[in-house]
Write an enzyme that holds these catalytic residues in place. Structure first.
Site, PDB file in Angstrom:
ATOM      1  N   CYS A 163       0.824  -1.218   0.000  1.00 52.56           N
ATOM      2  CA  CYS A 163       0.000   0.000   0.000  1.00 52.56           C
ATOM      3  C   CYS A 163       0.861   1.272   0.000  1.00 52.56           C
ATOM      4  O   CYS A 163       0.704   2.146  -0.865  1.00 52.56           O
ATOM      5  CB  CYS A 163      -0.957  -0.025   1.192  1.00 52.56           C
ATOM      6  SG  CYS A 163      -0.167  -0.464   2.754  1.00 52.56           S
TER       7      CYS A 163
HETATM    8  N1  LIG Z   1      -4.205  -4.329   5.242  1.00 52.34           N
HETATM    9  C1  LIG Z   1      -3.658  -3.631   4.266  1.00 52.34           C
HETATM   10  O1  LIG Z   1      -3.815  -2.404   4.200  1.00 52.34           O
HETATM   11  C2  LIG Z   1      -2.853  -4.289   3.216  1.00 52.34           C
HETATM   12  C3  LIG Z   1      -2.492  -5.607   3.319  1.00 52.34           C
HETATM   13  N2  LIG Z   1      -1.686  -6.179   2.368  1.00 52.34           N
HETATM   14  C4  LIG Z   1      -1.259  -7.560   2.498  1.00 52.34           C
HETATM   15  O2  LIG Z   1      -2.361  -8.412   2.259  1.00 52.34           O
HETATM   16  C5  LIG Z   1      -2.269  -9.583   3.085  1.00 52.34           C
HETATM   17  C6  LIG Z   1      -3.548  -9.683   3.902  1.00 52.34           C
HETATM   18  O3  LIG Z   1      -3.665  -8.513   4.697  1.00 52.34           O
HETATM   19  P1  LIG Z   1      -4.897  -8.265   5.678  1.00 52.34           P
HETATM   20  O4  LIG Z   1      -6.172  -8.624   4.996  1.00 52.34           O
HETATM   21  O5  LIG Z   1      -4.724  -6.922   6.239  1.00 52.34           O
HETATM   22  O6  LIG Z   1      -4.535  -9.343   6.798  1.00 52.34           O
HETATM   23  P2  LIG Z   1      -5.409  -9.845   7.981  1.00 52.34           P
HETATM   24  O7  LIG Z   1      -4.526 -10.035   9.140  1.00 52.34           O
HETATM   25  O8  LIG Z   1      -6.583  -8.942   8.151  1.00 52.34           O
HETATM   26  O9  LIG Z   1      -5.915 -11.256   7.440  1.00 52.34           O
HETATM   27  C7  LIG Z   1      -5.072 -12.332   7.277  1.00 52.34           C
HETATM   28  C8  LIG Z   1      -5.872 -13.541   6.810  1.00 52.34           C
HETATM   29  O10 LIG Z   1      -5.016 -14.655   6.747  1.00 52.34           O
HETATM   30  C9  LIG Z   1      -5.539 -15.757   7.512  1.00 52.34           C
HETATM   31  N3  LIG Z   1      -4.382 -16.354   8.170  1.00 52.34           N
HETATM   32  C10 LIG Z   1      -3.615 -15.807   9.131  1.00 52.34           C
HETATM   33  N4  LIG Z   1      -2.579 -16.625   9.434  1.00 52.34           N
HETATM   34  C11 LIG Z   1      -2.707 -17.702   8.640  1.00 52.34           C
HETATM   35  C12 LIG Z   1      -1.970 -18.909   8.480  1.00 52.34           C
HETATM   36  N5  LIG Z   1      -0.871 -19.158   9.213  1.00 52.34           N
HETATM   37  N6  LIG Z   1      -2.386 -19.817   7.564  1.00 52.34           N
HETATM   38  C13 LIG Z   1      -3.506 -19.597   6.857  1.00 52.34           C
HETATM   39  N7  LIG Z   1      -4.259 -18.475   6.964  1.00 52.34           N
HETATM   40  C14 LIG Z   1      -3.863 -17.552   7.850  1.00 52.34           C
HETATM   41  C15 LIG Z   1      -6.546 -15.140   8.433  1.00 52.34           C
HETATM   42  O11 LIG Z   1      -7.699 -15.963   8.588  1.00 52.34           O
HETATM   43  P3  LIG Z   1      -7.864 -17.129   9.635  1.00 52.34           P
HETATM   44  O12 LIG Z   1      -6.971 -16.778  10.804  1.00 52.34           O
HETATM   45  O13 LIG Z   1      -9.309 -17.138   9.966  1.00 52.34           O
HETATM   46  O14 LIG Z   1      -7.427 -18.344   8.887  1.00 52.34           O
HETATM   47  C16 LIG Z   1      -7.020 -13.924   7.680  1.00 52.34           C
HETATM   48  O15 LIG Z   1      -8.089 -14.284   6.821  1.00 52.34           O
HETATM   49  C17 LIG Z   1      -1.011  -9.398   3.937  1.00 52.34           C
HETATM   50  O16 LIG Z   1       0.077 -10.061   3.340  1.00 52.34           O
HETATM   51  C18 LIG Z   1      -0.787  -7.921   3.905  1.00 52.34           C
HETATM   52  O17 LIG Z   1       0.562  -7.617   4.088  1.00 52.34           O
HETATM   53  C19 LIG Z   1      -1.299  -5.487   1.260  1.00 52.34           C
HETATM   54  C20 LIG Z   1      -1.648  -4.177   1.109  1.00 52.34           C
HETATM   55  C21 LIG Z   1      -2.433  -3.470   2.085  1.00 52.34           C
HETATM   56  C1  LIG Z   2       0.182   0.047   9.515  1.00 54.18           C
HETATM   57  C2  LIG Z   2       0.947  -1.165   9.037  1.00 54.18           C
HETATM   58  O1  LIG Z   2       1.414  -1.966   9.812  1.00 54.18           O
HETATM   59  N1  LIG Z   2       1.079  -1.305   7.734  1.00 54.18           N
HETATM   60  C3  LIG Z   2       1.775  -2.392   7.102  1.00 54.18           C
HETATM   61  C4  LIG Z   2       1.819  -2.128   5.644  1.00 54.18           C
HETATM   62  C5  LIG Z   2       0.662  -2.639   4.937  1.00 54.18           C
HETATM   63  C6  LIG Z   2       0.887  -3.996   4.345  1.00 54.18           C
HETATM   64  O2  LIG Z   2       0.133  -4.873   4.632  1.00 54.18           O
HETATM   65  O3  LIG Z   2       1.958  -4.167   3.533  1.00 54.18           O
HETATM   66  P1  LIG Z   2       2.579  -5.568   3.038  1.00 54.18           P
HETATM   67  O4  LIG Z   2       1.600  -6.128   2.086  1.00 54.18           O
HETATM   68  O5  LIG Z   2       3.865  -5.242   2.380  1.00 54.18           O
HETATM   69  O6  LIG Z   2       2.787  -6.422   4.244  1.00 54.18           O
HETATM   70  C7  LIG Z   2       3.215  -2.512   7.504  1.00 54.18           C
HETATM   71  O7  LIG Z   2       3.877  -1.508   7.692  1.00 54.18           O
HETATM   72  O8  LIG Z   2       3.706  -3.650   7.492  1.00 54.18           O
END
Ligand SMILES: NC(=O)C1=CN([C@@H]2O[C@H](COP(=O)(O)OP(=O)(O)OC[C@H]3O[C@@H](n4cnc5c(N)ncnc54)[C@H](OP(=O)(O)O)[C@@H]3O)[C@@H](O)[C@H]2O)C=CC1
Ligand SMILES: CC(=O)N[C@@H](CCC(=O)OP(=O)(O)O)C(=O)O
Length: 319
Positions: free
Chosen positions: A136
């Site tokens: 992001c």
């Molecule tokens: N949030 C953001 O703004 C952004 C996030 N990302 C990336 O996108 C990805 C998802 O982010 P986000 O939605 O925020 O993450 P969350 O922490 O909100 O969700 C993670 C998901 O993964 C599952 N999970 C967690 N651990 C495991 C595991 N060991 N094995 C299988 N499933 C697992 C969880 O479900 P359950 O535990 O029920 O299985 C949950 O559905 C990350 O890699 C993040 O870095 C990228 C850009 C922006």
């Molecule tokens: C506020 C906060 O913690 N933000 C996340 C960035 C968002 C993210 O999910 O980035 P990746 O997909 O590269 O993990 C961080 O700094 O790791």
């Protein structure tokens, strides 16, 4: 004429980005949600957790082999960093032609994966079936710097402030509303993954200092750029207008944009363009919703292109 829909599954669908993807897929004319995986919500109806989804689908706890056995046309991995590989390996073995889009940082440095920041890398897609979705902050940083790459006198410095949804759902100080109240929390002040990611994909070193704030969604990146020659504000603005001309999800704005106005919207805004008196320094401000242009919306742009439909299909566009 009915469209031949592709089936799509989401691994890690309980998370913030998973929920946004479910909403975007629910209205998509060429995608049909085949499975959504979550360990914690196993067996529960998706409609009870995600507004905007009205179908009967339930979450299922699927390990890598079970995900591969679903045989979906498209699989989105929305897992925390470091968890994608077993799923990719299982799909490689079972149905290698599957389109895999990974939201994590796991493949952003892998030459064999297409890095999909469409406004900057659209022309580099060579039909890859493995797509790495940008981070992001890294999206906002790159959009802020790319049009000035050839006139930089020093590494750009970006100061980032994200809402706490950026820290996912796994409990930590960075998504603890109590600890964030009246606070601004600095972290990873050198060497953040997105510093490395933006540096690699821009092809120049970037310095990045992230912070997390008490709001839930949306981020601001303020970037300081030193220029090799004095430039007028209008010339800089023209470069940005030209670079993003016709882009529906990057808006070049005059004033520095406010994060409070970007939540729930699908585009990024780039603005400010405050030039120093000597014309050799400019400060640029970018905002985007980390869950949308920073994650789910960008993922849908990438998937749309890879399945051969219009890049903006199912993405709500503003005038
Ligand atoms: N949030 C953001 O703004 C952004 C996030 N990302 C990336 O996108 C990805 C998802 O982010 P986000 O939605 O925020 O993450 P969350 O922490 O909100 O969700 C993670 C998901 O993964 C599952 N999970 C967690 N651990 C495991 C595991 N060991 N094995 C299988 N499933 C697992 C969880 O479900 P359950 O535990 O029920 O299985 C949950 O559905 C990350 O890699 C993040 O870095 C990228 C850009 C922006
Ligand atoms: C506020 C906060 O913690 N933000 C996340 C960035 C968002 C993210 O999910 O980035 P990746 O997909 O590269 O993990 C961080 O700094 O790791």
């Amino acid at each position: 004429m009915s469209i031949d829909k592709k089936t799509i599954g989401i691994v890690g669908a309980r998370g913030h980005t998973g929920a946004e993807l479910i909403r975007l897929i629910a209205t998509h004319p060429a995608l049909e949600l085949g499975f959504v995986s979550s360990r914690e919500l196993d067996g529960q109806r998706v409609a009870e957790h995600v507004d905007g989804y009205a179908g009967e689908l339930r979450y299922a706890n699927l390990d890598p082999a079970a995900v591969a056995a679903q045989g979906a046309d498209v699989v989105v991995l929305a897992l925390p960093n470091g968890k994608a590989a077993p799923y990719v390996e299982a799909i490689d073995a079972a149905k290698p032609e599957t389109l895999i889009l990974d939201l994590s940082a796991d493949y952003r440095f892998n030459e064999r994966w297409y890095y999909g920041l469409p406004e900057l890398t659209r022309g580099k897609w060579r039909g890859e079936r493995r797509i790495s979705n940008p981070g992001c902050y890294a999206t906002a940083i790159q959009l802020s710097i790319a049009p000035l790459k050839d006139v930089l006198a020093a590494p750009p410095v970006s100061f980032g402030v994200s809402g706490y949804s950026g820290a996912g759902t796994t409990p930590s100080d960075k998504n603890n509303p109590e600890k964030l109240r009246d606070n601004l929390m600095p972290y990873s002040l050198t060497g953040h993954t997105h510093e490395q990611e933006a540096s690699r994909h821009l092809g120049l070193p970037v310095e990045f200092m992230p912070h997390v704030a008490p709001h839930f969604r949306g981020l601001t990146v303020t970037t300081n750029l030193y220029l090799v020659r004095p430039m007028k504000r209008e010339e800089i603005l023209q470069r940005f207008r030209h670079a993003y001309d016709g882009e529906k999800l990057v808006k070049v704005v005059d004033e520095a944009p406010w994060v409070s106005q970007i939540a729930h919207r699908h585009h990024a805004e780039v603005g400010g363009f405050a030039v120093s008196v000597d014309g050799k320094r400019v400060v640029i401000v970018a905002t985007l919703d980390n869950l949308l242009k920073g994650a789910a919306t960008q993922a849908i742009q990438n998937i749309n292109r890879a399945i051969g439909v219009d890049e903006y299909t199912s993405i709500p566009l503003e005038g």
